[in-house]
Design a protein around this motif. Structure first.
Motif, PDB file in Angstrom:
ATOM      1  N   PHE A  11     -21.930 -38.323   4.136  1.00 25.10           N
ATOM      2  CA  PHE A  11     -22.412 -37.329   5.094  1.00 25.10           C
ATOM      3  C   PHE A  11     -21.349 -37.188   6.176  1.00 25.10           C
ATOM      4  CE2 PHE A  11     -26.467 -38.820   3.306  1.00 25.10           C
ATOM      5  CZ  PHE A  11     -27.067 -37.605   3.022  1.00 25.10           C
ATOM      6  N   ASN A  12     -20.828 -35.975   6.328  1.00 16.31           N
ATOM      7  CA  ASN A  12     -19.702 -35.813   7.255  1.00 16.31           C
ATOM      8  C   ASN A  12     -19.844 -34.651   8.228  1.00 16.31           C
ATOM      9  OD1 ASN A  12     -19.359 -33.692   5.476  1.00 16.31           O
ATOM     10  ND2 ASN A  12     -17.137 -33.931   5.331  1.00 16.31           N
ATOM     11  N   PHE A  13     -20.947 -33.899   8.140  1.00 18.47           N
ATOM     12  CA  PHE A  13     -21.096 -32.745   9.031  1.00 18.47           C
ATOM     13  C   PHE A  13     -22.561 -32.597   9.416  1.00 18.47           C
ATOM     14  CE2 PHE A  13     -21.783 -28.295  10.048  1.00 18.47           C
ATOM     15  CZ  PHE A  13     -20.692 -27.986  10.849  1.00 18.47           C
ATOM     16  N   LEU A  14     -22.802 -32.401  10.707  1.00 19.97           N
ATOM     17  CA  LEU A  14     -24.169 -32.254  11.212  1.00 19.97           C
ATOM     18  C   LEU A  14     -24.276 -30.999  12.059  1.00 19.97           C
ATOM     19  CD1 LEU A  14     -27.043 -33.483  11.738  1.00 19.97           C
ATOM     20  CD2 LEU A  14     -26.042 -34.560  13.764  1.00 19.97           C
ATOM     21  N   GLU A  15     -25.125 -30.099  11.638  1.00 19.69           N
ATOM     22  CA  GLU A  15     -25.475 -28.935  12.449  1.00 19.69           C
ATOM     23  C   GLU A  15     -26.779 -29.287  13.164  1.00 19.69           C
ATOM     24  OE1 GLU A  15     -24.879 -25.537  14.322  1.00 19.69           O
ATOM     25  OE2 GLU A  15     -23.536 -26.137  12.689  1.00 19.69           O
ATOM     26  N   PRO A  16     -26.725 -29.588  14.463  1.00 16.74           N
ATOM     27  CA  PRO A  16     -27.921 -30.085  15.160  1.00 16.74           C
ATOM     28  C   PRO A  16     -29.130 -29.178  14.960  1.00 16.74           C
ATOM     29  CG  PRO A  16     -25.990 -30.303  16.560  1.00 16.74           C
ATOM     30  CD  PRO A  16     -25.550 -29.509  15.355  1.00 16.74           C
ATOM     31  N   ASN A  17     -30.249 -29.814  14.676  1.00 20.08           N
ATOM     32  CA  ASN A  17     -31.538 -29.134  14.500  1.00 20.08           C
ATOM     33  C   ASN A  17     -31.580 -28.227  13.267  1.00 20.08           C
ATOM     34  OD1 ASN A  17     -32.549 -30.252  16.983  1.00 20.08           O
ATOM     35  ND2 ASN A  17     -31.367 -28.684  18.067  1.00 20.08           N
ATOM     36  N   GLU A  18     -30.562 -28.330  12.399  1.00 21.23           N
ATOM     37  CA  GLU A  18     -30.571 -27.506  11.192  1.00 21.23           C
ATOM     38  C   GLU A  18     -30.391 -28.341   9.923  1.00 21.23           C
ATOM     39  OE1 GLU A  18     -28.552 -23.862  10.926  1.00 21.23           O
ATOM     40  OE2 GLU A  18     -29.181 -23.150  12.903  1.00 21.23           O
ATOM     41  N   TYR A  19     -29.229 -28.978   9.752  1.00 23.65           N
ATOM     42  CA  TYR A  19     -28.994 -29.714   8.512  1.00 23.65           C
ATOM     43  C   TYR A  19     -27.879 -30.736   8.688  1.00 23.65           C
ATOM     44  CZ  TYR A  19     -25.013 -26.518   8.045  1.00 23.65           C
ATOM     45  OH  TYR A  19     -23.863 -25.810   8.276  1.00 23.65           O
ATOM     46  N   ILE A  20     -27.830 -31.676   7.741  1.00 24.55           N
ATOM     47  CA  ILE A  20     -26.730 -32.622   7.637  1.00 24.55           C
ATOM     48  C   ILE A  20     -26.146 -32.475   6.238  1.00 24.55           C
ATOM     49  CG2 ILE A  20     -28.296 -34.514   6.976  1.00 24.55           C
ATOM     50  CD1 ILE A  20     -26.309 -36.435   8.377  1.00 24.55           C
ATOM     51  N   ARG A  21     -24.818 -32.374   6.159  1.00 27.26           N
ATOM     52  CA  ARG A  21     -24.155 -32.080   4.885  1.00 27.26           C
ATOM     53  C   ARG A  21     -23.495 -33.319   4.303  1.00 27.26           C
ATOM     54  NH1 ARG A  21     -19.728 -27.833   5.536  1.00 27.26           N
ATOM     55  NH2 ARG A  21     -18.384 -29.632   5.948  1.00 27.26           N
ATOM     56  N   CYS A  22     -23.618 -33.447   2.993  1.00 29.77           N
ATOM     57  CA  CYS A  22     -22.976 -34.523   2.245  1.00 29.77           C
ATOM     58  C   CYS A  22     -21.845 -33.927   1.414  1.00 29.77           C
ATOM     59  CB  CYS A  22     -23.986 -35.214   1.338  1.00 29.77           C
ATOM     60  SG  CYS A  22     -23.345 -36.694   0.520  1.00 29.77           S
ATOM     61  N   GLU A  37     -18.812 -38.777  13.317  1.00 30.86           N
ATOM     62  CA  GLU A  37     -17.769 -39.728  13.697  1.00 30.86           C
ATOM     63  C   GLU A  37     -17.911 -41.074  12.997  1.00 30.86           C
ATOM     64  OE1 GLU A  37     -16.632 -38.284  18.166  1.00 30.86           O
ATOM     65  OE2 GLU A  37     -18.540 -39.368  17.949  1.00 30.86           O
ATOM     66  N   GLN A  38     -19.044 -41.332  12.376  1.00 27.76           N
ATOM     67  CA  GLN A  38     -19.247 -42.579  11.642  1.00 27.76           C
ATOM     68  C   GLN A  38     -19.020 -42.352  10.143  1.00 27.76           C
ATOM     69  OE1 GLN A  38     -21.531 -41.368  13.880  1.00 27.76           O
ATOM     70  NE2 GLN A  38     -20.951 -42.781  15.526  1.00 27.76           N
ATOM     71  N   ASP A  39     -18.869 -43.461   9.424  1.00 23.61           N
ATOM     72  CA  ASP A  39     -18.802 -43.414   7.967  1.00 23.61           C
ATOM     73  C   ASP A  39     -20.227 -43.561   7.433  1.00 23.61           C
ATOM     74  OD1 ASP A  39     -18.154 -43.518   5.294  1.00 23.61           O
ATOM     75  OD2 ASP A  39     -17.494 -45.612   5.350  1.00 23.61           O
ATOM     76  N   VAL A  40     -20.805 -42.448   6.994  1.00 25.17           N
ATOM     77  CA  VAL A  40     -22.190 -42.443   6.513  1.00 25.17           C
ATOM     78  C   VAL A  40     -22.147 -42.252   4.998  1.00 25.17           C
ATOM     79  CG1 VAL A  40     -24.478 -41.429   6.747  1.00 25.17           C
ATOM     80  CG2 VAL A  40     -22.897 -41.403   8.690  1.00 25.17           C
ATOM     81  N   SER A  41     -22.436 -43.311   4.269  1.00 25.32           N
ATOM     82  CA  SER A  41     -22.248 -43.300   2.821  1.00 25.32           C
ATOM     83  C   SER A  41     -23.547 -43.607   2.082  1.00 25.32           C
ATOM     84  CB  SER A  41     -21.179 -44.323   2.422  1.00 25.32           C
ATOM     85  OG  SER A  41     -21.581 -45.629   2.803  1.00 25.32           O
ATOM     86  N   LEU A  42     -23.527 -43.302   0.793  1.00 25.14           N
ATOM     87  CA  LEU A  42     -24.634 -43.627  -0.103  1.00 25.14           C
ATOM     88  C   LEU A  42     -24.246 -44.846  -0.932  1.00 25.14           C
ATOM     89  CD1 LEU A  42     -25.479 -40.034  -1.385  1.00 25.14           C
ATOM     90  CD2 LEU A  42     -26.498 -41.252   0.535  1.00 25.14           C
ATOM     91  N   ASP A  43     -25.203 -45.717  -1.161  1.00 19.89           N
ATOM     92  CA  ASP A  43     -24.920 -46.933  -1.913  1.00 19.89           C
ATOM     93  C   ASP A  43     -26.096 -47.216  -2.842  1.00 19.89           C
ATOM     94  OD1 ASP A  43     -23.640 -49.218  -2.746  1.00 19.89           O
ATOM     95  OD2 ASP A  43     -24.366 -50.452  -1.095  1.00 19.89           O
ATOM     96  N   ASN A  44     -25.798 -47.880  -3.952  1.00 20.25           N
ATOM     97  CA  ASN A  44     -26.863 -48.310  -4.862  1.00 20.25           C
ATOM     98  C   ASN A  44     -27.773 -47.147  -5.238  1.00 20.25           C
ATOM     99  OD1 ASN A  44     -28.332 -50.171  -6.399  1.00 20.25           O
ATOM    100  ND2 ASN A  44     -29.735 -50.613  -4.709  1.00 20.25           N
ATOM    101  N   CYS A  45     -27.173 -46.074  -5.767  1.00 16.31           N
ATOM    102  CA  CYS A  45     -27.930 -44.887  -6.165  1.00 16.31           C
ATOM    103  C   CYS A  45     -28.501 -45.078  -7.568  1.00 16.31           C
ATOM    104  CB  CYS A  45     -27.029 -43.658  -6.163  1.00 16.31           C
ATOM    105  SG  CYS A  45     -26.113 -43.412  -4.637  1.00 16.31           S
TER     106      CYS A  45
END
Length: 207
Positions: A73-84, A164-172
């Protein structure tokens, strides 16, 4: 007589509700810290191509392909969506843009493709009716909304909405495949057959 009429109407009327056919899970990490698990359900009858792509990226054991090694996850549009964003090697394309016609952004926690030629996707933070028909909604969070909120609470963004953080998926992986009844199976088979008979779309077609 009335029972017969009802049965005929039922058999010829297309399904309009979004049927969950697959249930998957993701463990979410922020800067290496485990936040918890998200469980999502996918609409395999209504948008089969989008679901198949997402499903394969989730369950793949190939570290060059799967979400576990290649999605952040690297982009956040406040109050709308977060993109992966996906950085793996699976090729783009393969989704019929008509699947967008099924889309209704009516609540928080919906999963949608950024476009039909990308492997990037996003999760809604609120109802977004202005996106209806423009992006492919292919699933929803079915458990772990508190984890989702905790993830958002850990995130900060810069002036360009980049996380600004590293937001990752694990153990999918896969929780379960939801059994279909005979009518749903026929509808899915018919849809896949029609899609297979259409000319293949490529990135060149979109440019």
């Amino acid at each position: 007589m009335y029972c017969l009429i009802f049965l005929i109407v039922y058999l010829i009327t297309p399904m309009t509700s979004l049927q969950i056919t697959h249930k998957l899970y993701f463990d979410v990490n922020v800067d290496g810290k485990s936040i918890g698990q998200l469980n999502v359900g996918l609409y395999g009858i209504d948008v089969p191509q989008a679901v198949e792509k997402f499903y394969q990226l989730t369950i793949s054991d190939d570290p060059n392909v799967n979400f576990e090694s290649n999605a952040h996850f690297n982009f956040l549009e406040p109050n709308e969506y977060i993109r992966c964003t996906y950085k793996g090697t699976l090729s783009n394309g393969g989704i019929d843009p008509e699947e967008k016609l099924q889309s209704s952004f009516d609540r928080r926690g919906l999963l949608a493709m950024v476009n039909e030629i990308s492997n990037d996707w996003f999760i809604t933070l609120a109802p977004l009716p202005h996106l209806d028909g423009h992006y492919i909604v292919f699933g929803e969070i079915i458990q772990g909304m508190e984890v989702f909120q905790n993830m958002l609470n850990e995130i900060t963004i810069d002036d360009h909405n980049t996380i600004e953080q590293d937001v990752s998926l694990d153990n999918c992986g896969e929780l379960e495949i939801v059994p279909l009844n005979q009518r749903q199976m026929r509808n899915l088979q018919d849809t896949l057959q029609m899609e297979a008979e259409k000319p293949a779309r490529t990135l060149h077609d979109e440019l």
